[in-house]
Structure formats: structure tokens, C-alpha cells
Design an enzyme around this catalytic site. Sequence first.
Site, mmCIF file in Angstrom:
data_model
loop_
_atom_site.group_PDB
_atom_site.id
_atom_site.type_symbol
_atom_site.label_atom_id
_atom_site.label_comp_id
_atom_site.label_asym_id
_atom_site.label_seq_id
_atom_site.Cartn_x
_atom_site.Cartn_y
_atom_site.Cartn_z
ATOM 1 N N GLY A 275 0.951 -1.192 -0.091
ATOM 2 C CA GLY A 275 0.322 0.073 -0.064
ATOM 3 C C GLY A 275 1.011 1.194 -0.008
ATOM 4 N N CYS A 342 -8.461 24.090 15.425
ATOM 5 C CA CYS A 342 -8.366 24.340 17.380
ATOM 6 C C CYS A 342 -8.099 23.097 17.929
ATOM 7 C CB CYS A 342 -9.967 24.401 17.349
ATOM 8 S SG CYS A 342 -10.224 25.573 18.626
#
Length: 413
Positions: A275, A342
Amino acid sequence: MTAFAYRKSSLHAEGVPLSAIADAVGTPTYVYSAAALTERFREVTEAFAGHPHLICYSVKANSNLAILKLFTALGSGFDIVSGGELARVKQAGGDAGKTVFAGVGKTPDEMAQALSSGIRLFNVESAEELEALDAVGRRAGRRAPFALRVNPDVDARTHRYIATGLKTSKFGVPFEEAVALYAKAKKMKGVQALGLDCHIGSQLTRTAPMRAALTKVADLYVTLKAKGHALEYLDVGGGLGITYSDETPPSPQEYARTVLAAVKPTGATLLLEPGRSLVGNAGVLLTRVLYRKPTETRTFVVVDAGMNDLIRPALYEAHHALQPLVKRRGKDVQVDVVGPVCESTDVLAKGRSLVLPRQGELFAFMSAGAYGMSMASTYNSRPRPAEVLVDGEAWRVVRERERVEDLWRGERA
């Protein structure tokens, strides 16, 4: 080849300046190189050319349809871990008959869907999953082809979050239970044992753990054949690492020599599940500088890409090299490159030496082709990036940037 290189002072993807893509598509944007994807796939194919094998690209690394279609055209099979990934493979023209279905939590519906599609092999990871697969096979009136994924208890010497072959891992069945489970399966009417599977982890940079695990698994394969199990396939997993900074992973040729030496006694057809090693260095993430923020202790550079776009640094403390799209001269300063999300963990590059970036300047996070977009989210209600595929001097958008309206699609106020 180097898919991403400077021509004079401009960073290119093949024949295309990345700044031209950023200006046309915006940022953040993932960019992939078709040439790099093709070359890496062919390197692995050629390394195993003397032994019966099937490459099953690990879809979770990057599941964009254009990439799946490119690998399909090269003759690839696929390694999937969900019904959604099977649907993607089929949508891209991939062959379910060249696909293996892994994962510890397959649902009966996913099993039935895969069986009816003609899946090559289920990689079964627990005794209860084997019973569930047997029930699915009996309901369908056919035997579901399977391999047991065994856990060889070998330390892959990789990050603890991506090591999968230890006794403490959720993956695979205990090695010592495998013979009894195959014997139990032989009495079941809805399953048929066709192989044996092992995968010890991701971002592997040493051959010794691979050799140790596969030697144990090869011995088990020979034992099972001697007990009358008509096995055909030995799935050796994937996990071969790439270079993010200073790693020196084995080449495809060295990897093939290690694998083939370990499995030689089996005579099995190999299933390989690369992968990251195929797509990792074939992609970058483009971003633009928003602000500079000097403090008493450090200088922050705030960019428009965040941990929702590239979570690997926050999740694994992973390193991605950072390159300006246009080189310029100046004195290096040490900065922390952070995103707008945030969260205090939204740090994409810590303590990097750069010519102090300017507002609006463009950069590329390198080696971002694997587990970048596939792990992206809409956290903080941030639309996910666009994706672009470059082929020579041409490029095209292969995933449009998510719109704000897409964020609440399917919701009801």
C-alpha cells in the site's frame, strides 16, 4: 525516478509546476504522480516475476478511484477491509476475483456482498468470524474461500500504533490455535480453506522481522498441507516502508529475496498487499501560508492545511518533509508549522529550518500519498481537500474540493 523535483527554482510534479496547480485549484490539495505510481508497481511486479504471485494493492492507503483504476490497468488485485472499499474497487473497474477481504470486524452483510461478488479470499481473524462466515456461506449455498490470518508474535520494530503481529495486537488468531481452527473449518459446510495469511505491521524498514514471521508461517503452511488441507495461497501481507526523512527501507528486490527465501518450501502462490510502498512517495499535499506568529519561545507558521487534512503527524508523530514550491534565498530560521484546527496537536512540522515563509507562500508536504486523503476528515467543519493526478505535462482534478454544503448532506435540522 524522482516524481517531484525542482526545475530551476520551481518544484514540479513530473512536467507540471506545482504552483500552477495550486493557483488553479487552490489549497490544500493533494497531488499524485501517475509515473511514480506506475514505476513502483512495476518494480514490485518484476521483483517477484519468477514466482507465481498476485499483487493486491491495499486500498486503505489511498482509495481514490483514479488511482484504483490506474492499478487495475496495470493488472493489480486489491486488499480491502470494508464493504465500502469493495464498492470502490468495483466502481473503478477492479476485479473482485482478484481481491482479498481483510479486517477484524467484517459484518455478515459485508461478507455476503463480497461472496456474491466472487471475492478471491476472506482473511479470517477470529474463531467467531469463521463461524459467521460459515453461516453466510451456508445461506448462500456455497463455500466461502478463506485464509486464517495468524499472529506470529514477531516485533515488526515499527511505531507501536502500526505494529500488528504481536500477541497484544487485535489482529489475527494466536499462532498456536491455527491448526485446530483449520481442522474445525474442514467440518464446516459454508467455508473452504484455500490459504494462510500473515501481516506484522506497516512502515517496515528491516528485513529481519519479515524473515522471522514468514519462516514461522511457511512452516505452518507445510504442516497444514501435510494434514490434508488443500491450500493454494500464502498471503504475506504488505507493510514495506518508504523514506520520509532518513529511513532506508529495503528495495523491492531485497524485499522479494527475503520473502521468497522464507516461503520457498511451501510452493504456494503468493498474495502481496503493498500500500504505502506504492503510493506514499507518489503524492504531496500543497498548502499556503496564512500567518507568521513569533513568540518569546518559538515562531509559528500557520498554514491552511490542518490535521484534518493530514493527520499522520498528530496521530503517529510522523515526519513529512516540507518544501517550498518556489525556492528563494535567505537565512534559515527554526519554525513550527501548524494548521488552523482548534487542537494543540495540530502541528504538521515541528522545529523545521526554513527561510522565514511569507504570507501567501506555497509549500508541499512530501511523501503524503499514503494515509493522507484516505484518513482526512471534516473536523472543525472543514471541507476536505481536492485531489489532482499528474501524467507527464498534463493534470486533472480526480476529486473536487468538498463544498461547505457537502458537510451537512444527509442531516436533518
